[in-house]
Design a protein around this motif. Structure first.
Motif, PDB file in Angstrom:
ATOM      1  N   GLN A 392     -15.072 -14.584  68.260  1.00  0.00           N
ATOM      2  CA  GLN A 392     -14.533 -13.392  68.900  1.00  0.00           C
ATOM      3  C   GLN A 392     -13.005 -13.423  68.738  1.00  0.00           C
ATOM      4  O   GLN A 392     -12.403 -14.498  68.693  1.00  0.00           O
ATOM      5  CB  GLN A 392     -14.903 -13.335  70.385  1.00  0.00           C
ATOM      6  CG  GLN A 392     -16.396 -13.356  70.663  1.00  0.00           C
ATOM      7  CD  GLN A 392     -17.101 -12.101  70.163  1.00  0.00           C
ATOM      8  OE1 GLN A 392     -16.871 -11.008  70.665  1.00  0.00           O
ATOM      9  NE2 GLN A 392     -17.967 -12.264  69.165  1.00  0.00           N
ATOM     10  N   SER A 393     -12.408 -12.269  68.652  1.00  0.00           N
ATOM     11  CA  SER A 393     -10.962 -12.213  68.377  1.00  0.00           C
ATOM     12  C   SER A 393     -10.161 -12.373  69.667  1.00  0.00           C
ATOM     13  O   SER A 393      -9.459 -11.464  70.111  1.00  0.00           O
ATOM     14  CB  SER A 393     -10.605 -10.897  67.682  1.00  0.00           C
ATOM     15  OG  SER A 393     -11.061  -9.785  68.437  1.00  0.00           O
ATOM     16  N   ASP A 394     -10.297 -13.550  70.292  1.00  0.00           N
ATOM     17  CA  ASP A 394      -9.530 -13.834  71.502  1.00  0.00           C
ATOM     18  C   ASP A 394      -8.713 -15.108  71.306  1.00  0.00           C
ATOM     19  O   ASP A 394      -8.782 -15.765  70.256  1.00  0.00           O
ATOM     20  CB  ASP A 394     -10.436 -13.933  72.728  1.00  0.00           C
ATOM     21  CG  ASP A 394     -11.496 -15.019  72.582  1.00  0.00           C
ATOM     22  OD1 ASP A 394     -11.248 -15.996  71.841  1.00  0.00           O
ATOM     23  OD2 ASP A 394     -12.563 -14.905  73.204  1.00  0.00           O
ATOM     24  N   ARG A 395      -7.946 -15.489  72.320  1.00  0.00           N
ATOM     25  CA  ARG A 395      -7.041 -16.624  72.202  1.00  0.00           C
ATOM     26  C   ARG A 395      -7.797 -17.933  71.961  1.00  0.00           C
ATOM     27  O   ARG A 395      -7.308 -18.827  71.263  1.00  0.00           O
ATOM     28  CB  ARG A 395      -6.188 -16.730  73.465  1.00  0.00           C
ATOM     29  CG  ARG A 395      -5.203 -15.590  73.641  1.00  0.00           C
ATOM     30  CD  ARG A 395      -4.442 -15.726  74.952  1.00  0.00           C
ATOM     31  NE  ARG A 395      -3.683 -16.981  74.995  1.00  0.00           N
ATOM     32  CZ  ARG A 395      -3.021 -17.397  76.059  1.00  0.00           C
ATOM     33  NH1 ARG A 395      -3.038 -16.681  77.177  1.00  0.00           N
ATOM     34  NH2 ARG A 395      -2.344 -18.531  76.029  1.00  0.00           N
ATOM     35  N   THR A 448      -6.056  -7.679  59.585  1.00  0.00           N
ATOM     36  CA  THR A 448      -5.115  -7.887  60.686  1.00  0.00           C
ATOM     37  C   THR A 448      -5.317  -9.254  61.314  1.00  0.00           C
ATOM     38  O   THR A 448      -4.345  -9.981  61.601  1.00  0.00           O
ATOM     39  CB  THR A 448      -5.287  -6.789  61.746  1.00  0.00           C
ATOM     40  OG1 THR A 448      -5.018  -5.511  61.157  1.00  0.00           O
ATOM     41  CG2 THR A 448      -4.350  -7.009  62.916  1.00  0.00           C
ATOM     42  N   LEU A 449      -6.576  -9.649  61.531  1.00  0.00           N
ATOM     43  CA  LEU A 449      -6.853 -10.952  62.136  1.00  0.00           C
ATOM     44  C   LEU A 449      -6.452 -12.091  61.209  1.00  0.00           C
ATOM     45  O   LEU A 449      -5.924 -13.114  61.667  1.00  0.00           O
ATOM     46  CB  LEU A 449      -8.334 -11.059  62.504  1.00  0.00           C
ATOM     47  CG  LEU A 449      -8.763 -10.341  63.783  1.00  0.00           C
ATOM     48  CD1 LEU A 449     -10.241 -10.555  64.041  1.00  0.00           C
ATOM     49  CD2 LEU A 449      -7.959 -10.824  64.982  1.00  0.00           C
ATOM     50  N   THR A 454      -2.809 -16.678  60.264  1.00  0.00           N
ATOM     51  CA  THR A 454      -2.024 -17.433  59.281  1.00  0.00           C
ATOM     52  C   THR A 454      -0.518 -17.228  59.376  1.00  0.00           C
ATOM     53  O   THR A 454       0.239 -17.988  58.766  1.00  0.00           O
ATOM     54  CB  THR A 454      -2.478 -17.044  57.861  1.00  0.00           C
ATOM     55  OG1 THR A 454      -2.289 -15.632  57.664  1.00  0.00           O
ATOM     56  CG2 THR A 454      -3.939 -17.388  57.652  1.00  0.00           C
ATOM     57  N   GLU A 455      -0.076 -16.251  60.158  1.00  0.00           N
ATOM     58  CA  GLU A 455       1.355 -15.931  60.144  1.00  0.00           C
ATOM     59  C   GLU A 455       2.231 -17.069  60.659  1.00  0.00           C
ATOM     60  O   GLU A 455       3.389 -17.215  60.253  1.00  0.00           O
ATOM     61  CB  GLU A 455       1.623 -14.665  60.957  1.00  0.00           C
ATOM     62  CG  GLU A 455       1.288 -14.800  62.436  1.00  0.00           C
ATOM     63  CD  GLU A 455       1.430 -13.475  63.182  1.00  0.00           C
ATOM     64  OE1 GLU A 455       1.234 -13.487  64.409  1.00  0.00           O
ATOM     65  OE2 GLU A 455       1.709 -12.452  62.545  1.00  0.00           O
ATOM     66  N   VAL A 465      -8.668 -18.129  52.384  1.00  0.00           N
ATOM     67  CA  VAL A 465      -9.694 -19.094  52.790  1.00  0.00           C
ATOM     68  C   VAL A 465     -10.507 -18.598  53.979  1.00  0.00           C
ATOM     69  O   VAL A 465     -11.537 -19.147  54.303  1.00  0.00           O
ATOM     70  CB  VAL A 465      -9.067 -20.453  53.140  1.00  0.00           C
ATOM     71  CG1 VAL A 465      -8.431 -21.083  51.922  1.00  0.00           C
ATOM     72  CG2 VAL A 465      -8.077 -20.324  54.288  1.00  0.00           C
ATOM     73  N   ILE A 466     -10.020 -17.547  54.652  1.00  0.00           N
ATOM     74  CA  ILE A 466     -10.733 -17.041  55.828  1.00  0.00           C
ATOM     75  C   ILE A 466     -11.687 -15.932  55.407  1.00  0.00           C
ATOM     76  O   ILE A 466     -11.271 -14.929  54.822  1.00  0.00           O
ATOM     77  CB  ILE A 466      -9.737 -16.517  56.875  1.00  0.00           C
ATOM     78  CG1 ILE A 466      -8.778 -17.625  57.315  1.00  0.00           C
ATOM     79  CG2 ILE A 466     -10.478 -15.945  58.088  1.00  0.00           C
ATOM     80  CD1 ILE A 466      -7.711 -17.171  58.275  1.00  0.00           C
ATOM     81  N   HIS A 467     -12.983 -16.124  55.722  1.00  0.00           N
ATOM     82  CA  HIS A 467     -14.002 -15.151  55.351  1.00  0.00           C
ATOM     83  C   HIS A 467     -14.741 -14.699  56.600  1.00  0.00           C
ATOM     84  O   HIS A 467     -15.163 -15.528  57.429  1.00  0.00           O
ATOM     85  CB  HIS A 467     -15.014 -15.753  54.374  1.00  0.00           C
ATOM     86  CG  HIS A 467     -14.396 -16.264  53.111  1.00  0.00           C
ATOM     87  ND1 HIS A 467     -13.891 -15.449  52.140  1.00  0.00           N
ATOM     88  CD2 HIS A 467     -14.202 -17.550  52.679  1.00  0.00           C
ATOM     89  CE1 HIS A 467     -13.407 -16.178  51.145  1.00  0.00           C
ATOM     90  NE2 HIS A 467     -13.582 -17.470  51.453  1.00  0.00           N
ATOM     91  N   PHE A 468     -14.903 -13.405  56.760  1.00  0.00           N
ATOM     92  CA  PHE A 468     -15.725 -12.833  57.830  1.00  0.00           C
ATOM     93  C   PHE A 468     -17.095 -12.540  57.247  1.00  0.00           C
ATOM     94  O   PHE A 468     -17.248 -11.655  56.402  1.00  0.00           O
ATOM     95  CB  PHE A 468     -15.071 -11.569  58.396  1.00  0.00           C
ATOM     96  CG  PHE A 468     -13.768 -11.840  59.084  1.00  0.00           C
ATOM     97  CD1 PHE A 468     -13.741 -12.235  60.411  1.00  0.00           C
ATOM     98  CD2 PHE A 468     -12.554 -11.723  58.405  1.00  0.00           C
ATOM     99  CE1 PHE A 468     -12.525 -12.502  61.053  1.00  0.00           C
ATOM    100  CE2 PHE A 468     -11.363 -11.990  59.032  1.00  0.00           C
ATOM    101  CZ  PHE A 468     -11.338 -12.382  60.374  1.00  0.00           C
ATOM    102  N   ARG A 469     -18.094 -13.315  57.689  1.00  0.00           N
ATOM    103  CA  ARG A 469     -19.398 -13.308  57.011  1.00  0.00           C
ATOM    104  C   ARG A 469     -20.388 -12.319  57.593  1.00  0.00           C
ATOM    105  O   ARG A 469     -21.400 -12.039  56.977  1.00  0.00           O
ATOM    106  CB  ARG A 469     -20.011 -14.702  57.067  1.00  0.00           C
ATOM    107  CG  ARG A 469     -19.173 -15.780  56.407  1.00  0.00           C
ATOM    108  CD  ARG A 469     -19.019 -15.545  54.921  1.00  0.00           C
ATOM    109  NE  ARG A 469     -18.433 -16.708  54.250  1.00  0.00           N
ATOM    110  CZ  ARG A 469     -18.152 -16.743  52.955  1.00  0.00           C
ATOM    111  NH1 ARG A 469     -18.403 -15.686  52.195  1.00  0.00           N
ATOM    112  NH2 ARG A 469     -17.614 -17.819  52.415  1.00  0.00           N
ATOM    113  N   SER A 470     -20.164 -11.813  58.795  1.00  0.00           N
ATOM    114  CA  SER A 470     -21.168 -10.939  59.413  1.00  0.00           C
ATOM    115  C   SER A 470     -20.826  -9.484  59.173  1.00  0.00           C
ATOM    116  O   SER A 470     -19.649  -9.112  59.176  1.00  0.00           O
ATOM    117  CB  SER A 470     -21.244 -11.223  60.923  1.00  0.00           C
ATOM    118  OG  SER A 470     -21.593 -12.557  61.152  1.00  0.00           O
TER     119      SER A 470
END
Length: 470
Positions: A392-395, A448-449, A454-455, A465-470
């Motif tokens: 989930q896109s949380d902290r 954006t995520l 990575t910023e 290297v970051i993949h969103f698979r769903s």
């Protein structure tokens, strides 16, 4: 009446084959055998009735596999026993049986028939591997203590009547049996060639202790049952251990298991008991694949000092942490990376899988684990893959992924999946509120995520290297 229908069906198939030129008969026998051995043996026997050439092939099969689902087995258990007897009795002793696998209901007459047939085959033929899967007429949800004791008594009679068959078994799978104190040692001593043993809902009484010794056992799977604990005393060839326990005790004692490489542990009960890897693995330094299932409940492993754990985790390559509660702070998992410097893949699954718990009250007792980094500017040179299910896109997640990517200087892939969904959970707990998923859907949200993760990373050369698979 049934026999007449079978004969008519056979004549119809033979006529159809004659009309089509019996093309199957034109194929060489070795090719036909190759095709038939990809089928369950009962299906292979049915296929053989359409061709005269194929009717001789059942006696030449090198694999005999009859594994029906339980509903089919209710109707055909005696048929299975009869087929095993006929196929084995008509075989040439010169043709090796590479694999014999049979699933049976625990009914005395059918089991005895199969046991005698298999025992005779072991004495007169070449048989490389033999497997029995014994299921009970009642499943675990409907078994009472009296049923468990009765089924164990029936199985003990089976093994006593057919010691020749069990002495040559290489794999045995049992369920819903409550043995006496000496019964399981008797099984292990009788099954001298046993390489794989699976117990499901089996034990030797509530709070019993199981001591396991066997010279050839490679795989041991114990799921549920009421053992107080299981002690692996001497298993020189054991490579894979799976244990799901229920009681609030130290579940497993690893004695002489010098080849143990894969360890899977599951506890779905909430308790105040926490385990320490340093104690569990005190005698074992060979585990390369570690699977821990927390049942969406309490984290029952305690983070430890890397200096203590590192000597025990030198062979660890793959870590799978399954069914962590969704609100769990996953930062604590970093202690494994700090201690296991050769881990190549870390997989974490967060999932509030409620229907696997006994009650919602139990489910509400989840607790979190607090962890503080013990190694300043920690770097990990071997982690290549991080997989997270339930992202989930949380902290919680964003900070964790940054921390892992900062530490794992050679990481190649981060795969992020949305939370899993169980329809049974939804139906059983319709009143439980589920927070809407914040998993990114659009390409813009995903980009954006990636940038947010990575910023702040100095060492990363590419966010690819970051993949969103769903």
């Amino acid at each position: 009446m049934k026999l007449n229908r079978v004969r008519r069906r056979r004549r119809d198939l033979q006529k159809a084959a004659a009309v089509n030129g019996d093309r199957l008969s034109e194929l060489p026998s070795d090719l036909l055998l190759n095709i038939l051995e990809r089928l369950d043996t009962l299906d292979a026997l049915r296929a053989c009735i359409v061709s005269k050439q194929m009717q001789k092939l059942p006696t030449m099969l090198s694999q005999i596999v009859i594994v029906l689902d339980n509903l089919q087995l209710v109707r055909q258990n005696s048929v299975v026993a009869d087929v095993i007897d006929k196929v084995l009795s008509k075989r040439s002793p010169q043709i090796t049986i590479r694999k014999l696998r049979v699933k049976l209901f625990l009914t005395p007459n059918d089991c005895r028939s199969v046991g005698k047939s298999v025992g005779l085959a072991m004495a007169t033929q070449k048989l490389d591997a033999a497997e029995f899967e014994i299921v009970t007429p009642k499943n675990s949800y409907h078994c009472k203590d009296a049923d468990l004791l009765k089924f164990a008594k029936q199985f003990n009679a089976f093994i006593a009547d057919c010691p020749e068959a069990f002495s040559g078994l290489t794999r045995l799978q049992l369920e819903n049996l409550r043995f006496g104190e000496s019964d399981i040692p008797n099984i292990l001593s009788t099954c001298k060639r046993l390489e794989s043993l699976c117990f499901f809902e089996c034990d030797a009484g509530v709070q019993s202790v199981l001591h396991v010794e066997h010279a050839r056992l490679i795989e041991l799977d114990i799921s549920y049952g009421e053992f107080k604990n299981v002690e692996l005393v001497c298993l020189p060839k054991l490579q894979r251990m799976t244990y799901t326990w229920l009681l609030d005790e130290d579940p497993l004692v690893l004695g002489f298991v010098p080849q143990l490489s894969k360890l899977s542990l599951t506890n779905t009960r909430v308790s105040d008991k926490t385990l320490m890897l340093s104690q569990l693995l005190a005698n074992v330094q060979t585990v390369s694949d570690l699977y821990l299932d927390f049942g969406s409940e309490k984290i029952w492993f305690q983070p430890e000092c890397p200096r203590v754990l590192a000597p025990l985790l030198g062979q660890l390559r793959f870590v799978n942490l399954y069914n962590l509660p969704e609100e769990c702070d996953i930062a604590w998992t970093m202690f494994l990376l700090e201690a296991a410097s050769f881990v190549e893949e870390l997989c974490i699954t967060l999932w509030d899988h409620k229907c696997g718990n006994e009650s919602q009250k139990s489910y509400s007792k989840k607790t979190d684990v607090k962890w503080e980094p013990s190694v300043p500017n920690f770097k990990h040179k071997n982690l290549a893959v991080l997989i997270i299910y339930g992202f989930q896109s949380d902290r919680n997640f964003m900070g964790y992924i940054r921390r892992v990517m900062e530490a794992a200087v050679n990481i190649k892939e981060v795969s992020l999946h949305d939370r899993k969904v169980c329809k049974v959970c939804t139906d059983m707990f319709p009143h439980v509120k589920v927070c809407p998923s914040t998993y990114p859907r659009s390409f813009e949200e995903k980009d954006t995520l990636r940038n947010k993760i990575t910023e702040a990373l100095v060492m990363m050369t590419s966010p690819a290297v970051i993949h969103f698979r769903s």
